[in-house]
Design a protein around this motif. Structure first.
Motif, PDB file in Angstrom:
ATOM      1  N   GLU A  43     -19.562  15.784  27.349  1.00  0.00           N
ATOM      2  CA  GLU A  43     -20.516  14.673  27.281  1.00  0.00           C
ATOM      3  C   GLU A  43     -20.578  13.880  28.587  1.00  0.00           C
ATOM      4  N   GLY A  44     -19.490  13.850  29.326  1.00  0.00           N
ATOM      5  CA  GLY A  44     -19.505  13.161  30.608  1.00  0.00           C
ATOM      6  C   GLY A  44     -20.467  13.811  31.583  1.00  0.00           C
ATOM      7  N   HIS A  45     -20.457  15.142  31.637  1.00  0.00           N
ATOM      8  CA  HIS A  45     -21.398  15.849  32.504  1.00  0.00           C
ATOM      9  C   HIS A  45     -22.838  15.612  32.057  1.00  0.00           C
ATOM     10  N   LEU A  46     -23.064  15.636  30.756  1.00  0.00           N
ATOM     11  CA  LEU A  46     -24.422  15.448  30.248  1.00  0.00           C
ATOM     12  C   LEU A  46     -24.939  14.057  30.574  1.00  0.00           C
ATOM     13  N   GLU A  47     -24.040  13.080  30.602  1.00  0.00           N
ATOM     14  CA  GLU A  47     -24.449  11.732  31.000  1.00  0.00           C
ATOM     15  C   GLU A  47     -24.856  11.698  32.465  1.00  0.00           C
ATOM     16  N   LEU A  48     -24.184  12.484  33.313  1.00  0.00           N
ATOM     17  CA  LEU A  48     -24.582  12.569  34.719  1.00  0.00           C
ATOM     18  C   LEU A  48     -26.014  13.076  34.838  1.00  0.00           C
ATOM     19  N   ALA A 188     -13.768   7.935  22.065  1.00  0.00           N
ATOM     20  CA  ALA A 188     -13.701   6.688  21.298  1.00  0.00           C
ATOM     21  C   ALA A 188     -12.365   5.972  21.475  1.00  0.00           C
ATOM     22  N   ASP A 189     -11.304   6.725  21.744  1.00  0.00           N
ATOM     23  CA  ASP A 189      -9.984   6.110  21.913  1.00  0.00           C
ATOM     24  C   ASP A 189      -9.681   5.748  23.360  1.00  0.00           C
ATOM     25  N   GLY A 190     -10.657   5.909  24.256  1.00  0.00           N
ATOM     26  CA  GLY A 190     -10.496   5.455  25.633  1.00  0.00           C
ATOM     27  C   GLY A 190     -10.154   6.528  26.639  1.00  0.00           C
ATOM     28  N   LEU A 191      -9.799   7.733  26.206  1.00  0.00           N
ATOM     29  CA  LEU A 191      -9.446   8.791  27.154  1.00  0.00           C
ATOM     30  C   LEU A 191     -10.672   9.193  27.967  1.00  0.00           C
ATOM     31  N   ALA A 192     -10.523   9.219  29.288  1.00  0.00           N
ATOM     32  CA  ALA A 192     -11.613   9.670  30.150  1.00  0.00           C
ATOM     33  C   ALA A 192     -11.890  11.146  29.883  1.00  0.00           C
ATOM     34  N   LEU A 193     -13.165  11.484  29.666  1.00  0.00           N
ATOM     35  CA  LEU A 193     -13.516  12.870  29.379  1.00  0.00           C
ATOM     36  C   LEU A 193     -13.286  13.738  30.607  1.00  0.00           C
ATOM     37  N   ALA A 208      -2.470  10.798  24.979  1.00  0.00           N
ATOM     38  CA  ALA A 208      -3.261  10.665  26.208  1.00  0.00           C
ATOM     39  C   ALA A 208      -3.951   9.309  26.395  1.00  0.00           C
ATOM     40  N   PRO A 209      -4.486   8.661  25.351  1.00  0.00           N
ATOM     41  CA  PRO A 209      -5.163   7.367  25.557  1.00  0.00           C
ATOM     42  C   PRO A 209      -4.265   6.264  26.093  1.00  0.00           C
ATOM     43  N   VAL A 210      -2.952   6.479  26.025  1.00  0.00           N
ATOM     44  CA  VAL A 210      -2.022   5.476  26.559  1.00  0.00           C
ATOM     45  C   VAL A 210      -2.317   5.207  28.035  1.00  0.00           C
ATOM     46  N   LEU A 211      -2.763   6.224  28.759  1.00  0.00           N
ATOM     47  CA  LEU A 211      -3.021   6.064  30.191  1.00  0.00           C
ATOM     48  C   LEU A 211      -4.050   4.970  30.433  1.00  0.00           C
ATOM     49  N   HIS A 212      -5.148   5.037  29.729  1.00  0.00           N
ATOM     50  CA  HIS A 212      -6.197   4.018  29.906  1.00  0.00           C
ATOM     51  C   HIS A 212      -5.743   2.656  29.383  1.00  0.00           C
ATOM     52  N   MET A 213      -5.033   2.649  28.281  1.00  0.00           N
ATOM     53  CA  MET A 213      -4.539   1.386  27.726  1.00  0.00           C
ATOM     54  C   MET A 213      -3.652   0.661  28.729  1.00  0.00           C
ATOM     55  N   GLU A 214      -2.780   1.408  29.417  1.00  0.00           N
ATOM     56  CA  GLU A 214      -1.877   0.782  30.370  1.00  0.00           C
ATOM     57  C   GLU A 214      -2.620   0.309  31.622  1.00  0.00           C
ATOM     58  N   LEU A 215      -3.658   1.027  32.023  1.00  0.00           N
ATOM     59  CA  LEU A 215      -4.462   0.546  33.149  1.00  0.00           C
ATOM     60  C   LEU A 215      -5.178  -0.746  32.786  1.00  0.00           C
ATOM     61  N   GLN A 216      -5.678  -0.833  31.575  1.00  0.00           N
ATOM     62  CA  GLN A 216      -6.333  -2.063  31.133  1.00  0.00           C
ATOM     63  C   GLN A 216      -5.349  -3.228  31.103  1.00  0.00           C
ATOM     64  N   ARG A 217      -4.151  -2.948  30.612  1.00  0.00           N
ATOM     65  CA  ARG A 217      -3.121  -3.987  30.557  1.00  0.00           C
ATOM     66  C   ARG A 217      -2.776  -4.476  31.975  1.00  0.00           C
ATOM     67  N   ARG A 294       0.241  20.482  30.330  1.00  0.00           N
ATOM     68  CA  ARG A 294      -0.467  21.273  31.340  1.00  0.00           C
ATOM     69  C   ARG A 294      -1.643  20.514  31.957  1.00  0.00           C
ATOM     70  N   ALA A 295      -1.988  19.377  31.397  1.00  0.00           N
ATOM     71  CA  ALA A 295      -3.184  18.664  31.829  1.00  0.00           C
ATOM     72  C   ALA A 295      -2.848  17.588  32.863  1.00  0.00           C
ATOM     73  N   ARG A 296      -3.539  17.652  33.988  1.00  0.00           N
ATOM     74  CA  ARG A 296      -3.431  16.587  34.988  1.00  0.00           C
ATOM     75  C   ARG A 296      -4.602  15.632  34.764  1.00  0.00           C
ATOM     76  N   LEU A 297      -4.290  14.428  34.341  1.00  0.00           N
ATOM     77  CA  LEU A 297      -5.298  13.453  33.947  1.00  0.00           C
ATOM     78  C   LEU A 297      -5.512  12.432  35.057  1.00  0.00           C
ATOM     79  N   LEU A 298      -6.771  12.124  35.325  1.00  0.00           N
ATOM     80  CA  LEU A 298      -7.151  11.092  36.289  1.00  0.00           C
ATOM     81  C   LEU A 298      -7.789   9.928  35.557  1.00  0.00           C
ATOM     82  N   ASP A 299      -7.564   8.727  36.083  1.00  0.00           N
ATOM     83  CA  ASP A 299      -8.257   7.556  35.546  1.00  0.00           C
ATOM     84  C   ASP A 299      -8.216   6.465  36.594  1.00  0.00           C
ATOM     85  N   ASN A 300      -9.077   5.491  36.437  1.00  0.00           N
ATOM     86  CA  ASN A 300      -9.069   4.329  37.331  1.00  0.00           C
ATOM     87  C   ASN A 300      -9.669   3.141  36.621  1.00  0.00           C
TER      88      ASN A 300
END
Length: 306
Positions: A43-48, A188-193, A208-217, A294-300
């Protein structure tokens, strides 16, 4: 259904009439947008693509798993190739053309004899652990720009360093292309697609959504600290260390967790005393890359302090 081209010459021929209209009848100009992808679309690509349609009349989506941006031991061979499913998805958002070349078409000589190097901006963040990655991005994006010759190109802000490098490339090489950075699309839980989210096990996907939660905090604490002018930049290291520990305790293996200016400069270029004076604003970026299985996750996360 989008028209698929695998040959550079065929795509150029298909796009040429729109350029003719643009040159001969400027009042009826046909703007062309490019959305570069490696396929396995979500869905992220489709939004682009949807954003690209707001900027242009014709939208070209490239689908190419680029070997020059993968390092030794990375997932080039196993990266999902799902062209038929991707084209079906692109039909739902109105993409006009899909450019899906093979490696030989894009690279008659591999590795290519010509390099497009992005300089000092690559020597940080992802560039420290993925040596040569952005050089590969530079060459493939330059080739796509030359092949498609778009008026506008749309990239996601999840890959923030890549977006900054592409903006620099367009500036330095004088490409007449508008670069649009699209906001991160999240579950819906905040994980970047991300296409690599499919590498997550069921248990890892819950974590996985913990990553975004901690960035928000962290962003909230940084904003409070700067707004109140408490400790200024000196307190950033403590907050970073606390966040690093919380993310690690959740089961992530952190590649980097850093605070930069929104231009990826060092934070000591911002005077915290200006954050709440004379109507000025400070902008900081929190950037993270972390492995979960196995997943390398990016967020900002952008931090704006008025």
């Amino acid at each position: 259904m989008p028209i698929i081209y695998q040959q550079i010459s065929e795509l150029r021929a298909a796009l040429q009439p729109y350029r003719g209209q643009r040159n001969d009848k400027p009042d009826n100009a046909q703007r062309i947008a490019l959305v570069p992808t490696m396929g396995n679309l979500h869905e992220g690509h489709l939004e682009l693509v949807s954003i690209a349609k707001q900027y242009a009349d014709i939208v070209v989506v490239s689908i190419f798993v680029n070997p020059t941006q993968f390092g030794e031991g990375e997932d080039f061979d196993s990266y999902p190739r799902t062209l038929d499913e991707d084209v079906a998805k692109l039909a739902t958002v109105g993409a006009d053309y899909v450019f899906a070349p093979n490696v030989d078409e894009m690279y008659p000589v591999l590795p290519p004899s010509t390099s497009v190097l992005a300089g000092a901006i690559t020597n940080q963040l992802c560039g420290q652990s993925r040596l040569g990655h952005f050089d590969g991005v530079g060459i493939v994006v330059s080739k796509l720009f030359n092949i498609v010759q778009p008026d506008v190109a749309v990239f996601g802000q999840k890959d923030y360093q890549q977006l900054a490098i592409i903006k620099q490339l367009v500036r330095d090489l004088s490409y007449p292309i508008e670069i649009v950075g699209a906001p991160i699309v999240r579950a819906a839980d905040g994980l970047a697609l991300s296409s690599r989210n499919q590498y997550l096990s069921a248990a890892e996907r819950k974590t996985a959504p913990v990553l975004h939660m901690e960035l928000q905090r962290l962003a909230q604490k940084l904003a409070q600290q700067l707004t109140c002018n408490k400790q200024g930049m000196q307190g950033f290291d403590v907050l970073l260390a606390e966040t690093h520990q919380r993310i690690s305790d959740a089961g992530f293996n952190i590649d980097y967790l850093e605070i930069k200016t929104d231009q990826l400069g060092t934070i000591d270029t911002i005077d915290s005393s200006e954050a709440n004076g004379n109507g000025k604003s400070s902008h900081l970026m929190i950037l993270v890359a972390a492995w979960l299985g196995r997943a390398r996750l990016l967020d900002n996360q952008l931090v704006t302090v008025h």
